[in-house]
Design an enzyme around this catalytic site. Structure first.
Site, PDB file in Angstrom:
ATOM      1  N   GLU A  58       0.823  -1.209   0.000  1.00 59.34           N
ATOM      2  CA  GLU A  58       0.000   0.000   0.000  1.00 59.34           C
ATOM      3  C   GLU A  58       0.860   1.263   0.000  1.00 59.34           C
ATOM      4  O   GLU A  58       0.536   2.245  -0.662  1.00 59.34           O
ATOM      5  CB  GLU A  58      -0.935   0.029   1.222  1.00 59.34           C
ATOM      6  CG  GLU A  58      -1.944  -1.091   1.254  1.00 59.34           C
ATOM      7  CD  GLU A  58      -1.492  -2.300   2.060  1.00 59.34           C
ATOM      8  OE1 GLU A  58      -2.358  -2.979   2.637  1.00 59.34           O
ATOM      9  OE2 GLU A  58      -0.268  -2.564   2.135  1.00 59.34           O
ATOM     10  N   CYS A  93       0.023   1.161   7.773  1.00 59.13           N
ATOM     11  CA  CYS A  93      -0.610   1.516   6.499  1.00 59.13           C
ATOM     12  C   CYS A  93      -1.940   2.231   6.735  1.00 59.13           C
ATOM     13  O   CYS A  93      -2.260   3.202   6.036  1.00 59.13           O
ATOM     14  CB  CYS A  93      -0.812   0.286   5.632  1.00 59.13           C
ATOM     15  SG  CYS A  93       0.738  -0.308   4.918  1.00 59.13           S
TER      16      CYS A  93
END
Length: 137
Positions: A58, A93
């Site tokens: 990500e 993330c």
């Protein structure tokens, strides 16, 4: 927590699965991510594992999207290699995604139970980095 449901972007899941199948090799690249930009483009990336840490798929995707001029992302998903399916973002993330894209949708869940959630629902009562920056004016 929001109770509103959001449609699942299955094309995005398939794009991440394709990258995981074709680009994830060995222990260095085990996760793939795909995101849909505001203009409809799909951007993909893989993680860069290293024993000292290393960015998740990500986070690599945020840089890859910026390099392609996609600064606003609508939806993101990560999938594991070896057909592990959708994998939710880790805590780091979640925080970074929230700071960059506070209205982002994230695809989570397993198998036929995948769903789309707001990043704010995945990280409730969170620290918002932008809210704590000094005004430079």
């Amino acid at each position: 927590m929001t109770t509103q449901t959001h449609p699942v972007d299955h094309e995005l899941i398939r794009a991440a699965e394709q990258v995981a199948r074709t680009r994830c090799r060995g222990d260095n690249h085990t996760m793939a991510a795909a995101a849909r930009a505001q203009d409809g483009r799909i951007v993909t990336a893989v993680n860069a594992y290293h024993f000292t840490g290393g960015p998740c798929a990500e986070l690599v995707l945020i840089g890859a999207a910026a390099a392609q001029g996609a600064y606003e992302l609508k939806t993101i998903v990560a999938v594991g290699d070896r057909d592990r399916g959708v994998v939710p973002p880790c805590g780091r993330c979640r925080q970074v995604l929230l700071d960059y894209f506070p209205t982002l949708k994230v695809i989570v869940g397993e198998g036929d139970r995948v769903r789309t959630a707001l990043i704010t629902d995945l990280l409730p009562e969170s620290y918002i980095w932008a809210d704590h920056q000094l005004d430079t004016e």
